[in-house]
Scaffold this active site. Sequence first.
Site, PDB file in Angstrom:
ATOM      1  N   CYS A 192       0.844  -1.195   0.000  1.00  0.00           N
ATOM      2  CA  CYS A 192       0.000   0.000   0.000  1.00  0.00           C
ATOM      3  C   CYS A 192       0.880   1.247   0.000  1.00  0.00           C
ATOM      4  CB  CYS A 192      -0.903  -0.013   1.222  1.00  0.00           C
ATOM      5  SG  CYS A 192      -1.827   1.518   1.473  1.00  0.00           S
ATOM      6  N   GLU A 193       0.604   2.147  -0.924  1.00  0.00           N
ATOM      7  CA  GLU A 193       1.442   3.338  -1.037  1.00  0.00           C
ATOM      8  C   GLU A 193       1.206   4.348   0.081  1.00  0.00           C
ATOM      9  OE1 GLU A 193      -0.933   6.240  -4.113  1.00  0.00           O
ATOM     10  OE2 GLU A 193       0.246   4.628  -4.979  1.00  0.00           O
ATOM     11  N   HIS A 194       0.163   4.177   0.873  1.00  0.00           N
ATOM     12  CA  HIS A 194      -0.105   5.125   1.953  1.00  0.00           C
ATOM     13  C   HIS A 194       0.713   4.850   3.209  1.00  0.00           C
ATOM     14  CE1 HIS A 194      -4.306   6.112   0.104  1.00  0.00           C
ATOM     15  NE2 HIS A 194      -3.308   6.696  -0.533  1.00  0.00           N
ATOM     16  N   HIS A 195       0.907   3.558   3.543  1.00  0.00           N
ATOM     17  CA  HIS A 195       1.640   3.211   4.765  1.00  0.00           C
ATOM     18  C   HIS A 195       2.819   2.272   4.515  1.00  0.00           C
ATOM     19  CE1 HIS A 195      -2.414   4.359   6.259  1.00  0.00           C
ATOM     20  NE2 HIS A 195      -1.714   4.945   7.192  1.00  0.00           N
ATOM     21  N   GLN A 222      -5.290  -0.759  -4.175  1.00  0.00           N
ATOM     22  CA  GLN A 222      -6.076  -1.859  -4.725  1.00  0.00           C
ATOM     23  C   GLN A 222      -6.966  -1.381  -5.867  1.00  0.00           C
ATOM     24  OE1 GLN A 222      -7.978  -4.425  -1.848  1.00  0.00           O
ATOM     25  NE2 GLN A 222      -9.547  -5.065  -3.282  1.00  0.00           N
ATOM     26  N   HIS A 274      -5.590  -6.117   4.053  1.00  0.00           N
ATOM     27  CA  HIS A 274      -4.643  -5.006   4.087  1.00  0.00           C
ATOM     28  C   HIS A 274      -3.970  -4.897   5.452  1.00  0.00           C
ATOM     29  CE1 HIS A 274      -5.691  -2.816   0.274  1.00  0.00           C
ATOM     30  NE2 HIS A 274      -6.637  -3.747   0.330  1.00  0.00           N
ATOM     31  N   CYS A 307      -2.448  -2.352   6.677  1.00  0.00           N
ATOM     32  CA  CYS A 307      -2.724  -1.078   7.347  1.00  0.00           C
ATOM     33  C   CYS A 307      -4.045  -1.139   8.099  1.00  0.00           C
ATOM     34  CB  CYS A 307      -2.705   0.078   6.353  1.00  0.00           C
ATOM     35  SG  CYS A 307      -3.790  -0.122   4.942  1.00  0.00           S
TER      36      CYS A 307
END
Length: 198
Positions: free
Chosen positions: A92-95, A133, A161, A163
């Site tokens: 995941c590119e956020h976390h 995703q 996920h 996260c």
Amino acid sequence: MTTAPRTADAAPAVDRERAVAAVRELLSAVGEDVERLGLMRTPERVADLYLELFSGIGRDPASALGAPVALTENEQPGELVGVTGIPFRSVCEHHLLPFEGTVDVFYAPSRHIAGLSRVARLVDAASRRPQLQERLGQQIVDAMMAVLSPHGVAVRIEAAHGCVAHLEPAAASARAVTVATAGTLPGDLWRLAATAQA
């Protein structure tokens, strides 16, 4: 520093030494002793892992499909082709935490088909980068449409996920489901196929 010329379908040059140094700096920044025995090779391990996980950066996922197989006028490919339960793992590119699950790809052929293993290879190629995703499903759809020019494509992804599990422990077993489509598919055939294999 390892460098390589960049082409339209080649990953950008990577700098392993810089990645190793960045991991060391992160560990140091959060208060760890990077010289302690248990962490001495951790920066190298983490850097190598991320270089593998992100090996799709800069590459066009559609190239994983290779050359499409052209059908003759007398060949009938059927109304729907599906490859289901394709396992994948991405980050995941956020976390920068992993998410993983399965992908189902359905398409209604026109005059071209792809090798079934090529569809699985496309999923893997699109997964190997910092990703969302929702975007992953659309990238797979776009690649199928661009290479095969089918009547339509549908991609269903179900994934857990890291996260979500970390930030909301009560939802640790939750799974996210996304569907991306393009073109026209024959009735509800792909939905019936997806339901039957679930």
